[in-house]
Design a protein around this motif. Structure first.
Motif, PDB file in Angstrom:
ATOM      1  N   PHE A  60       0.706  -1.320  -0.092  1.00  0.00           N
ATOM      2  CA  PHE A  60       0.012   0.114   0.195  1.00  0.00           C
ATOM      3  C   PHE A  60       0.916   1.209   0.065  1.00  0.00           C
ATOM      4  N   HIS A  62       0.848   4.726   2.209  1.00  0.00           N
ATOM      5  CA  HIS A  62       0.184   5.394   3.426  1.00  0.00           C
ATOM      6  C   HIS A  62       0.101   6.838   3.212  1.00  0.00           C
ATOM      7  N   LYS A  67      -6.039   3.463   2.223  1.00  0.00           N
ATOM      8  CA  LYS A  67      -6.708   2.065   2.358  1.00  0.00           C
ATOM      9  C   LYS A  67      -7.791   1.880   1.244  1.00  0.00           C
ATOM     10  N   TYR A  70      -6.041   1.064  -1.865  1.00  0.00           N
ATOM     11  CA  TYR A  70      -5.770  -0.238  -2.014  1.00  0.00           C
ATOM     12  C   TYR A  70      -6.477  -1.467  -2.017  1.00  0.00           C
ATOM     13  N   TRP A  71      -7.704  -1.203  -1.254  1.00  0.00           N
ATOM     14  CA  TRP A  71      -8.951  -2.102  -1.411  1.00  0.00           C
ATOM     15  C   TRP A  71      -9.574  -2.141  -2.663  1.00  0.00           C
ATOM     16  N   GLU A 110     -11.850  -4.143   4.370  1.00  0.00           N
ATOM     17  CA  GLU A 110     -11.286  -4.891   5.110  1.00  0.00           C
ATOM     18  C   GLU A 110     -10.475  -5.941   4.361  1.00  0.00           C
ATOM     19  N   GLU A 136       0.847  -1.721   9.176  1.00  0.00           N
ATOM     20  CA  GLU A 136      -0.028  -2.821   8.343  1.00  0.00           C
ATOM     21  C   GLU A 136      -1.279  -2.976   9.242  1.00  0.00           C
ATOM     22  N   TYR A 139      -4.220  -1.261   7.718  1.00  0.00           N
ATOM     23  CA  TYR A 139      -4.570  -1.671   6.478  1.00  0.00           C
ATOM     24  C   TYR A 139      -5.232  -3.295   6.337  1.00  0.00           C
TER      25      TYR A 139
END
Length: 303
Positions: A60, A62, A67, A70-71, A110, A136, A139
């Motif tokens: 990812f 930051h 988040k 990235y998801w 998630e 981490e 995430y």
């Protein structure tokens, strides 16, 4: 009931592919690279191929909104498109493959940090990273290492990066029958180069840990790390990986090791004979007294 010695094949050829995954916005490049390596190594007679942590998804960044991005663009289902491409390649050349990806959970935004074992017949099993260091935690959701996986090659346990520094986690795999434990990682150099630990001491502990885990658990320990650098975003900067992937036998002999931070493929041959020799030389598993270890769970540390 089958005994451990009946499972591991007499001889297994393994390859660890140490490379620098592209970031999650270009994960198709990672998958294409991995497929090419699987085909090439399979044609050379390799039985088991291992790639680093998050080798499909990349890490990812930051940053605000990181988040969700990235998801949406990095994570995917366990049996998603990337897994299917890797399985197709594994089936073509008849090999088993371990790789890492950001796995979507049913709940939105998630994810697990997951290690997957696939073979010619599809997904064999997976493990989700338990111990989440530093950022981490923002995430990923903490998971479980999973059960020991039965394959025609042998009994295989999976671990992910930081998990290898917790002897209890690896011991669980060993006492449940693992003959080969595979730890995929993206181990950073520490200090201002990223991740937990200090530069220098981080290199030493990462160099020693695979040997310790192999000997104390009387298993083959395959430690496949990433290499190169990764831009963790404006809040963290550029982090550097340690490389130094290794294959260690149950007697603590290092069968193969990669350069510190260069892309490379290392190979080794694992034999049932050495596994038996290691387990007959030391009685670490047989001589355990689990009923005396309750303090590991019921700590009496004073507040």
């Amino acid at each position: 009931m089958k005994k451990w010695g009946e499972f591991m094949r007499e001889q297994i050829s393994v390859a660890l592919v140490q490379f620098a995954p592209h970031e999650f916005t270009a994960k198709e490049k990672n998958v294409s690279y991995m497929v090419d390596q699987i085909i090439a190594l399979g044609k050379q007679g390799i039985d088991l191929i291992v790639f680093p942590e998050l080798s499909v998804s990349g890490f990812f960044r930051h940053e605000p909104g990181g988040k969700l991005a990235y998801w949406e663009k990095g994570a995917e289902d366990l049996d998603g498109e990337s897994s299917h491409r890797i399985i197709t390649a594994a089936k073509e050349v008849g090999v088993y493959v371990v790789f890492g990806l950001a796995e979507r959970l049913a709940r939105p935004v998630e994810m697990y940090n997951t290690a997957v074992l696939v073979g010619p017949g599809g997904i064999v099993g997976a493990a989700r990273k338990m111990h989440l260091p530093l950022y981490e935690k923002f995430y990923f959701t903490s998971g479980r290492l999973g059960t020991v996986l039965h394959t025609p090659l042998g009994q295989i346990g999976l671990a992910i990066c930081y998990d290898m520094y917790f002897p209890e986690a690896i011991r669980i795999l060993a006492v449940n029958g693992a003959e080969i434990i595979i730890a995929i990682s993206s181990m950073w150099k520490g200090g201002d180069k990223g991740g937990v630990g200090l530069i220098g001491s981080k290199e030493r502990i990462f160099d020693i840990t695979p040997v310790c885990r192999a000997m104390e658990n009387q298993v083959y320990f395959l430690s496949c790390n990433g290499c190169g650098r990764h831009d963790m975003g404006p809040m963290l900067g550029v982090w550097e990986r340690l490389g130094n992937s290794k294959v260690v036998d149950p007697l603590g002999n290092i069968l193969a090791v990669a350069d510190c931070n260069r892309e490379s493929v290392i190979t080794a041959v694992l034999t049932r004979e050495v596994l038996i020799k290691g387990r007959s030389a030391f009685g670490f598993l047989a001589d355990r007294i689990p009923e005396l270890y309750s303090d590991l769970i019921y700590s009496q540390v004073s507040k």
